[in-house]
Write a protein that holds these residues in place. Structure first.
Motif, mmCIF file in Angstrom:
data_model
loop_
_atom_site.group_PDB
_atom_site.id
_atom_site.type_symbol
_atom_site.label_atom_id
_atom_site.label_comp_id
_atom_site.label_asym_id
_atom_site.label_seq_id
_atom_site.Cartn_x
_atom_site.Cartn_y
_atom_site.Cartn_z
ATOM 1 N N GLN A 44 27.480 37.987 58.794
ATOM 2 C CA GLN A 44 26.592 37.042 59.463
ATOM 3 C C GLN A 44 26.894 36.918 60.955
ATOM 4 O OE1 GLN A 44 27.135 33.850 56.204
ATOM 5 N NE2 GLN A 44 25.302 33.255 57.343
ATOM 6 N N VAL A 45 28.147 37.081 61.327
ATOM 7 C CA VAL A 45 28.532 36.930 62.738
ATOM 8 C C VAL A 45 28.702 38.285 63.426
ATOM 9 C CG1 VAL A 45 29.509 34.629 62.387
ATOM 10 C CG2 VAL A 45 31.008 36.640 62.224
ATOM 11 N N GLY A 46 28.205 39.351 62.787
ATOM 12 C CA GLY A 46 28.187 40.658 63.416
ATOM 13 C C GLY A 46 29.460 41.467 63.286
ATOM 14 N N GLU A 47 30.314 41.099 62.353
ATOM 15 C CA GLU A 47 31.552 41.839 62.134
ATOM 16 C C GLU A 47 31.523 42.460 60.740
ATOM 17 O OE1 GLU A 47 34.852 39.205 62.802
ATOM 18 O OE2 GLU A 47 33.998 38.430 64.658
ATOM 19 N N LYS A 48 32.573 43.206 60.420
ATOM 20 C CA LYS A 48 32.666 43.793 59.084
ATOM 21 C C LYS A 48 34.069 43.590 58.552
ATOM 22 C CE LYS A 48 32.935 48.166 58.172
ATOM 23 N NZ LYS A 48 32.873 49.559 57.887
ATOM 24 N N ALA A 49 34.169 43.069 57.350
ATOM 25 C CA ALA A 49 35.468 42.888 56.707
ATOM 26 C C ALA A 49 36.122 44.247 56.502
ATOM 27 C CB ALA A 49 35.299 42.176 55.356
ATOM 28 N N THR A 50 37.436 44.288 56.576
ATOM 29 C CA THR A 50 38.150 45.555 56.408
ATOM 30 C C THR A 50 37.948 46.145 55.020
ATOM 31 O OG1 THR A 50 40.161 44.371 55.788
ATOM 32 C CG2 THR A 50 39.924 44.975 58.111
#
Length: 134
Positions: A44-50
């Motif tokens: 949602q905030v433009g990142e990706k979980a590892t």
């Protein structure tokens, strides 16, 4: 910060659920739901979980699979970030096969159908949010 459109880009994207994905996720163990929720928040905030990886067979990193191993079982959630203002959850399921890590063909087919539906839904949703863009 804005990107030239009406909405600020620092706002989290909306999560939209397709099919039974939300209900299916609610049946996962609490620890799994928490881990998946963390991955969705990052999306949602433009990142990706590892621990979120592109789902093979969908061409790019826009369709993502979160795999959580818990108590000997594998739980999966698939979402897409291909659509600018929303994260679409396409599927949530517990992998039943005991051999191999590949996503079963029936699940991939369902994900593909829901991805097409997500595009259609996004178009309708975008028009309803911004009627002047027609």
């Amino acid at each position: 910060m804005t990107d030239g459109r009406d909405e600020p880009t620092d706002q989290p994207k909306l999560v939209r659920w397709l099919g039974s994905s939300k209900e299916d996720l609610s049946g996962f163990p609490g620890a799994v739901r928490k881990r998946v929720g963390g991955a969705l928040w990052k999306a949602q905030v433009g990142e990706k979980a590892t621990y979120a990886k592109p789902l093979k067979g969908f061409g790019d990193a826009g369709v993502v699979e979160v795999v959580v191993d818990f108590d000997g079982d594998a739980f999966r959630l698939v979402y897409t970030v291909r659509l600018a203002k929303a994260v679409y959850v396409l599927h949530a399921f517990q992998k039943k096969a005991k051999r191999g890590v590949a996503t079963p063909k029936a699940e991939l087919s369902l994900i593909d159908r829901r991805l097409k539906h997500a595009r259609e839904d996004y178009e309708q949703w975008s028009r309803s949010k911004n009627p002047t863009s027609r």
